[in-house]
Design a protein around this motif. Sequence first.
Motif, short mmCIF file in Angstrom:
data_model
loop_
_atom_site.label_atom_id
_atom_site.label_comp_id
_atom_site.label_asym_id
_atom_site.label_seq_id
_atom_site.Cartn_x
_atom_site.Cartn_y
_atom_site.Cartn_z
N GLN A 299 0.83 -1.20 0.00
CA GLN A 299 0.00 0.00 0.00
C GLN A 299 0.86 1.25 0.00
O GLN A 299 1.76 1.41 0.84
CB GLN A 299 -0.92 0.00 1.23
CG GLN A 299 -1.94 1.11 1.22
CD GLN A 299 -2.90 0.99 2.38
OE1 GLN A 299 -2.49 0.97 3.53
NE2 GLN A 299 -4.19 0.91 2.07
N ASN B 22 -10.58 2.53 2.32
CA ASN B 22 -9.34 1.75 2.32
C ASN B 22 -9.67 0.26 2.14
O ASN B 22 -9.75 -0.48 3.10
CB ASN B 22 -8.59 2.01 3.62
CG ASN B 22 -7.21 1.39 3.64
OD1 ASN B 22 -6.90 0.51 2.84
ND2 ASN B 22 -6.39 1.83 4.56
N GLU C 188 -2.49 6.14 0.91
CA GLU C 188 -3.78 5.43 0.93
C GLU C 188 -4.21 5.00 2.34
O GLU C 188 -5.37 4.62 2.54
CB GLU C 188 -3.70 4.17 0.05
CG GLU C 188 -3.45 4.45 -1.41
CD GLU C 188 -4.63 5.12 -2.09
OE1 GLU C 188 -5.77 4.67 -1.90
OE2 GLU C 188 -4.41 6.11 -2.80
N HIS D 165 -7.22 6.79 3.76
CA HIS D 165 -8.30 7.01 2.80
C HIS D 165 -9.59 6.41 3.37
O HIS D 165 -9.59 5.32 3.93
CB HIS D 165 -7.94 6.35 1.47
CG HIS D 165 -8.81 6.74 0.34
ND1 HIS D 165 -10.07 6.22 0.16
CD2 HIS D 165 -8.62 7.62 -0.67
CE1 HIS D 165 -10.62 6.76 -0.91
NE2 HIS D 165 -9.76 7.62 -1.43
N ASP E 223 -1.36 -1.27 -4.05
CA ASP E 223 -2.59 -0.55 -3.70
C ASP E 223 -2.33 0.95 -3.73
O ASP E 223 -1.48 1.46 -3.02
CB ASP E 223 -3.07 -0.95 -2.30
CG ASP E 223 -4.29 -0.15 -1.87
OD1 ASP E 223 -5.34 -0.27 -2.53
OD2 ASP E 223 -4.20 0.59 -0.87
N GLY E 224 -3.08 1.63 -4.57
CA GLY E 224 -2.96 3.08 -4.72
C GLY E 224 -3.54 3.46 -6.07
O GLY E 224 -4.02 2.60 -6.81
#
Length: 196
Positions: free
Chosen positions: A34, A44, A38, A41, A104-105
């Motif tokens: 990640q 998430n 993030e 967020h 992840d992003g």
Amino acid sequence: MPRIICPRCNRPESRCLCALIPRLPSRTRVLILQHPSEVNHALNTARLAALGLVNAELVVGETVDAALLDPPGYRACLLFPGEGAQPLAASSAGQQPMLLVVPDGTWRKARKLLHLNPALAALPRVTLDGAPPSRYRLRKAPAAGALSTIEAITQALEVLEAPASFQALLAPFDALIDGQIAAMGEDVYRRNHVQE
């Protein structure tokens, strides 16, 4: 008065998703990388995926220890489109289980993770072929077939470990989306997110 946040799912206590988060076993090991931006967020989904899978790990940072990409007993693949990426297929009997590495992003941040981590960029790439449309009704997909992190992981596991089902991973995701829509109100949602 500050809102009380659930330390596990990181949602406001009044909207805690923990009761919906399963603990699913899988032969496939999932490593979610990640991007730091993030972490806080509101949506998430990487955290939800990591909590919902027994054999998953969430690592936050722009750089990753290369040793994480080569655990004994697993063959590592990067779930990310690109040149030479092969569609995921069900694992064959006797084949080593997969370490599925998932950035992840945003697409830009995910590409940055690959740029900053040559060992990550060097992994064989796999993609999802024929995934159902995204259920992420709050975000416009940058391209057809784009999925949230939790949707991509769910779909990948459904392919790799067929006929096992991993749909339970999506229950907290669906509740999260429904909660966000309820909080903004139906009119605001329709005006900003529904394409006529």
